[in-house]
Design a protein around this motif. Structure first.
Motif, PDB file in Angstrom:
ATOM      1  N   ARG A 110      -7.108   3.472  10.126  1.00 57.48           N
ATOM      2  CA  ARG A 110      -7.772   2.790   9.014  1.00 57.48           C
ATOM      3  C   ARG A 110      -6.976   1.628   8.457  1.00 57.48           C
ATOM      4  NH1 ARG A 110     -12.208   5.950   6.232  1.00 57.48           N
ATOM      5  NH2 ARG A 110     -12.496   3.870   5.442  1.00 57.48           N
ATOM      6  N   GLY A 111      -5.723   1.465   8.837  1.00 57.47           N
ATOM      7  CA  GLY A 111      -4.928   0.356   8.321  1.00 57.47           C
ATOM      8  C   GLY A 111      -4.285   0.667   6.985  1.00 57.47           C
ATOM      9  N   ARG A 112      -4.233  -0.325   6.109  1.00 53.60           N
ATOM     10  CA  ARG A 112      -3.594  -0.171   4.796  1.00 53.60           C
ATOM     11  C   ARG A 112      -4.405   0.767   3.916  1.00 53.60           C
ATOM     12  NH1 ARG A 112      -3.437  -5.138   6.544  1.00 53.60           N
ATOM     13  NH2 ARG A 112      -1.463  -6.248   6.579  1.00 53.60           N
ATOM     14  N   SER A 113      -3.724   1.688   3.260  1.00 54.86           N
ATOM     15  CA  SER A 113      -4.435   2.584   2.360  1.00 54.86           C
ATOM     16  C   SER A 113      -3.644   2.781   1.075  1.00 54.86           C
ATOM     17  CB  SER A 113      -4.724   3.924   3.039  1.00 54.86           C
ATOM     18  OG  SER A 113      -3.527   4.563   3.406  1.00 54.86           O
ATOM     19  N   ILE A 114      -4.390   3.083   0.019  1.00 50.97           N
ATOM     20  CA  ILE A 114      -3.797   3.321  -1.292  1.00 50.97           C
ATOM     21  C   ILE A 114      -4.357   4.638  -1.805  1.00 50.97           C
ATOM     22  CG2 ILE A 114      -3.692   2.513  -3.680  1.00 50.97           C
ATOM     23  CD1 ILE A 114      -3.838  -0.364  -2.572  1.00 50.97           C
ATOM     24  N   ASN A 115      -3.476   5.602  -2.018  1.00 50.76           N
ATOM     25  CA  ASN A 115      -3.887   6.913  -2.494  1.00 50.76           C
ATOM     26  C   ASN A 115      -3.735   6.960  -4.006  1.00 50.76           C
ATOM     27  OD1 ASN A 115      -4.290   9.572  -3.114  1.00 50.76           O
ATOM     28  ND2 ASN A 115      -2.919  10.383  -1.550  1.00 50.76           N
ATOM     29  N   LEU A 116      -4.854   7.086  -4.704  1.00 53.40           N
ATOM     30  CA  LEU A 116      -4.845   7.191  -6.161  1.00 53.40           C
ATOM     31  C   LEU A 116      -5.459   8.530  -6.585  1.00 53.40           C
ATOM     32  CD1 LEU A 116      -5.930   3.536  -7.058  1.00 53.40           C
ATOM     33  CD2 LEU A 116      -3.620   4.502  -7.057  1.00 53.40           C
ATOM     34  N   GLY A 117      -5.260   9.562  -5.757  1.00 54.50           N
ATOM     35  CA  GLY A 117      -5.921  10.852  -5.953  1.00 54.50           C
ATOM     36  C   GLY A 117      -5.225  11.855  -6.847  1.00 54.50           C
ATOM     37  N   TYR A 118      -4.101  11.510  -7.441  1.00 55.34           N
ATOM     38  CA  TYR A 118      -3.438  12.448  -8.356  1.00 55.34           C
ATOM     39  C   TYR A 118      -2.994  11.691  -9.599  1.00 55.34           C
ATOM     40  CZ  TYR A 118       0.588  10.543  -5.814  1.00 55.34           C
ATOM     41  OH  TYR A 118       1.488   9.695  -5.239  1.00 55.34           O
ATOM     42  N   ASP A 119      -2.661  12.431 -10.644  1.00 54.01           N
ATOM     43  CA  ASP A 119      -2.439  11.842 -11.969  1.00 54.01           C
ATOM     44  C   ASP A 119      -1.402  10.725 -12.020  1.00 54.01           C
ATOM     45  OD1 ASP A 119      -4.376  13.421 -13.022  1.00 54.01           O
ATOM     46  OD2 ASP A 119      -3.013  14.921 -13.835  1.00 54.01           O
ATOM     47  N   THR A 120      -0.303  10.871 -11.314  1.00 57.71           N
ATOM     48  CA  THR A 120       0.762   9.865 -11.376  1.00 57.71           C
ATOM     49  C   THR A 120       0.714   8.878 -10.209  1.00 57.71           C
ATOM     50  OG1 THR A 120       2.297  11.342 -10.240  1.00 57.71           O
ATOM     51  CG2 THR A 120       2.304  11.400 -12.670  1.00 57.71           C
ATOM     52  N   ALA A 121      -0.392   8.886  -9.455  1.00 55.04           N
ATOM     53  CA  ALA A 121      -0.502   8.020  -8.274  1.00 55.04           C
ATOM     54  C   ALA A 121      -0.514   6.545  -8.663  1.00 55.04           C
ATOM     55  CB  ALA A 121      -1.762   8.366  -7.490  1.00 55.04           C
ATOM     56  N   HIS A 122       0.152   5.748  -7.862  1.00 54.32           N
ATOM     57  CA  HIS A 122       0.192   4.304  -8.082  1.00 54.32           C
ATOM     58  C   HIS A 122       0.597   3.610  -6.782  1.00 54.32           C
ATOM     59  CE1 HIS A 122       4.359   5.642  -8.808  1.00 54.32           C
ATOM     60  NE2 HIS A 122       4.674   4.490  -8.239  1.00 54.32           N
ATOM     61  N   PHE A 123       0.429   2.303  -6.773  1.00 52.25           N
ATOM     62  CA  PHE A 123       0.949   1.479  -5.679  1.00 52.25           C
ATOM     63  C   PHE A 123       1.770   0.380  -6.317  1.00 52.25           C
ATOM     64  CE2 PHE A 123      -3.128  -0.309  -6.833  1.00 52.25           C
ATOM     65  CZ  PHE A 123      -2.980  -1.671  -6.726  1.00 52.25           C
ATOM     66  N   GLU A 169      -6.372  -8.773   1.891  1.00 50.21           N
ATOM     67  CA  GLU A 169      -6.268  -7.770   2.956  1.00 50.21           C
ATOM     68  C   GLU A 169      -7.285  -6.670   2.691  1.00 50.21           C
ATOM     69  OE1 GLU A 169      -3.905  -8.567   5.246  1.00 50.21           O
ATOM     70  OE2 GLU A 169      -1.933  -8.528   4.367  1.00 50.21           O
ATOM     71  N   THR A 170      -7.606  -5.898   3.726  1.00 53.89           N
ATOM     72  CA  THR A 170      -8.495  -4.760   3.571  1.00 53.89           C
ATOM     73  C   THR A 170      -7.669  -3.514   3.283  1.00 53.89           C
ATOM     74  OG1 THR A 170     -10.105  -5.737   5.075  1.00 53.89           O
ATOM     75  CG2 THR A 170     -10.280  -3.366   4.697  1.00 53.89           C
ATOM     76  N   TYR A 171      -8.079  -2.781   2.257  1.00 50.85           N
ATOM     77  CA  TYR A 171      -7.395  -1.546   1.854  1.00 50.85           C
ATOM     78  C   TYR A 171      -8.431  -0.429   1.747  1.00 50.85           C
ATOM     79  CZ  TYR A 171      -3.720  -4.746   0.433  1.00 50.85           C
ATOM     80  OH  TYR A 171      -2.770  -5.723   0.422  1.00 50.85           O
ATOM     81  N   THR A 172      -8.046   0.767   2.183  1.00 50.53           N
ATOM     82  CA  THR A 172      -8.869   1.959   1.956  1.00 50.53           C
ATOM     83  C   THR A 172      -8.286   2.637   0.721  1.00 50.53           C
ATOM     84  OG1 THR A 172      -9.310   2.194   4.317  1.00 50.53           O
ATOM     85  CG2 THR A 172      -9.704   4.112   2.920  1.00 50.53           C
ATOM     86  N   ILE A 173      -9.097   2.737  -0.326  1.00 49.00           N
ATOM     87  CA  ILE A 173      -8.658   3.374  -1.569  1.00 49.00           C
ATOM     88  C   ILE A 173      -9.116   4.820  -1.537  1.00 49.00           C
ATOM     89  CG2 ILE A 173      -8.714   3.282  -4.094  1.00 49.00           C
ATOM     90  CD1 ILE A 173      -7.675   0.660  -2.963  1.00 49.00           C
ATOM     91  N   TYR A 174      -8.167   5.756  -1.596  1.00 50.86           N
ATOM     92  CA  TYR A 174      -8.463   7.189  -1.612  1.00 50.86           C
ATOM     93  C   TYR A 174      -8.314   7.733  -3.017  1.00 50.86           C
ATOM     94  CZ  TYR A 174      -7.993   7.204   3.471  1.00 50.86           C
ATOM     95  OH  TYR A 174      -8.152   6.964   4.804  1.00 50.86           O
ATOM     96  N   ARG A 175      -9.166   8.724  -3.320  1.00 47.31           N
ATOM     97  CA  ARG A 175      -9.004   9.395  -4.613  1.00 47.31           C
ATOM     98  C   ARG A 175      -9.177  10.888  -4.430  1.00 47.31           C
ATOM     99  NH1 ARG A 175     -12.622   9.252  -9.621  1.00 47.31           N
ATOM    100  NH2 ARG A 175     -11.247  10.052 -11.205  1.00 47.31           N
ATOM    101  N   PRO A 201       0.828  -1.202   0.000  1.00 46.80           N
ATOM    102  CA  PRO A 201       0.000   0.000   0.000  1.00 46.80           C
ATOM    103  C   PRO A 201       0.868   1.260   0.000  1.00 46.80           C
ATOM    104  CG  PRO A 201       0.005  -1.010   2.172  1.00 46.80           C
ATOM    105  CD  PRO A 201       0.789  -1.922   1.272  1.00 46.80           C
ATOM    106  N   THR A 202       0.254   2.387  -0.312  1.00 49.35           N
ATOM    107  CA  THR A 202       1.009   3.644  -0.306  1.00 49.35           C
ATOM    108  C   THR A 202       1.169   4.193   1.099  1.00 49.35           C
ATOM    109  OG1 THR A 202      -1.016   4.916  -0.717  1.00 49.35           O
ATOM    110  CG2 THR A 202       0.294   4.266  -2.641  1.00 49.35           C
TER     111      THR A 202
END
Length: 192
Positions: A56-69, A186-192, A49-50
């Motif tokens: 909240r535990g594991r999270s992945i931020n995909l809220g900007y143009d070049t965002a990735h995990f 696993e549980t992930y919170t995906i942010y955008r 994750p990012t």
């Protein structure tokens, strides 16, 4: 005498049939046990994750143009392993995800189809204990079936990565790894 002989033959056939069924069942049981004892795959896969948030535990931020995990493939064997890269169709389509939303619905997230001019299995040799890293953005022009949350929102999902390459003439010729490995769910919170 004929009746006794006929009965004896029938008993013999029944014993033979019963013996055959028992042998077949035992072979099936042994085959099933053998299948369960397949050797451990030489490869493992893990989603990185990012961020890890305490609340909240594991999270992945995909809220900007070049965002990735990242998804990390690790050679857990004691020999070098040839892994197809994303620059050929074998490696490009190898990575997918199983995503379960808050309602419990599971979706398979896969790469979109595209034409390929490279018709050979391009690979990277990964030494024992080393890694191959893949970047994932879930962009709509590359991935199918992943529904990103609205801008400024988040969604909780259960997710696991699947890395699978099926054997064919080309993979055999290049002696690249084939098989299927799956990361822990696993549980992930995906942010955008």
């Amino acid at each position: 005498d004929e009746a006794v002989e006929l009965c004896s033959k029938r008993r013999s056939r029944v014993k033979g049939a019963v013996s055959f069924v028992l042998v077949a069942l035992m072979a099936g049981v042994l085959w099933g046990q053998e299948a369960k004892q397949d050797p451990k795959p030489p490869l493992s896969v893990r989603i990185v994750p990012t961020d890890f948030k305490e609340e909240r535990g594991r999270s992945i931020n995909l809220g900007y143009d070049t965002a990735h995990f990242h998804v990390v493939l690790t050679n857990i064997s004691d020999k070098p392993l040839r892994l197809c890269t994303a620059t050929c169709s074998w490696g490009y389509f190898a990575l997918s995800f199983e995503v379960k939303d808050e309602s419990g619905k599971t979706t398979k997230v896969t790469k979109q189809g595209m034409p390929w001019s490279t018709l050979f299995a391009h690979y990277l040799t990964v030494p024992p204990g080393d890694h191959m890293v893949r970047e994932v953005s879930f962009s709509k022009d590359e991935w199918e079936n992943f529904v990103l949350p609205e801008k400024g929102k988040s969604v909780d999902v259960q997710m696991r990565a699947v890395f699978e390459i099926k054997p064919d003439d080309e993979t055999k010729k290049k002696d690249v790894w084939t098989g299927k490995v799956v990361s822990p769910e696993e549980t992930y919170t995906i942010y955008r």
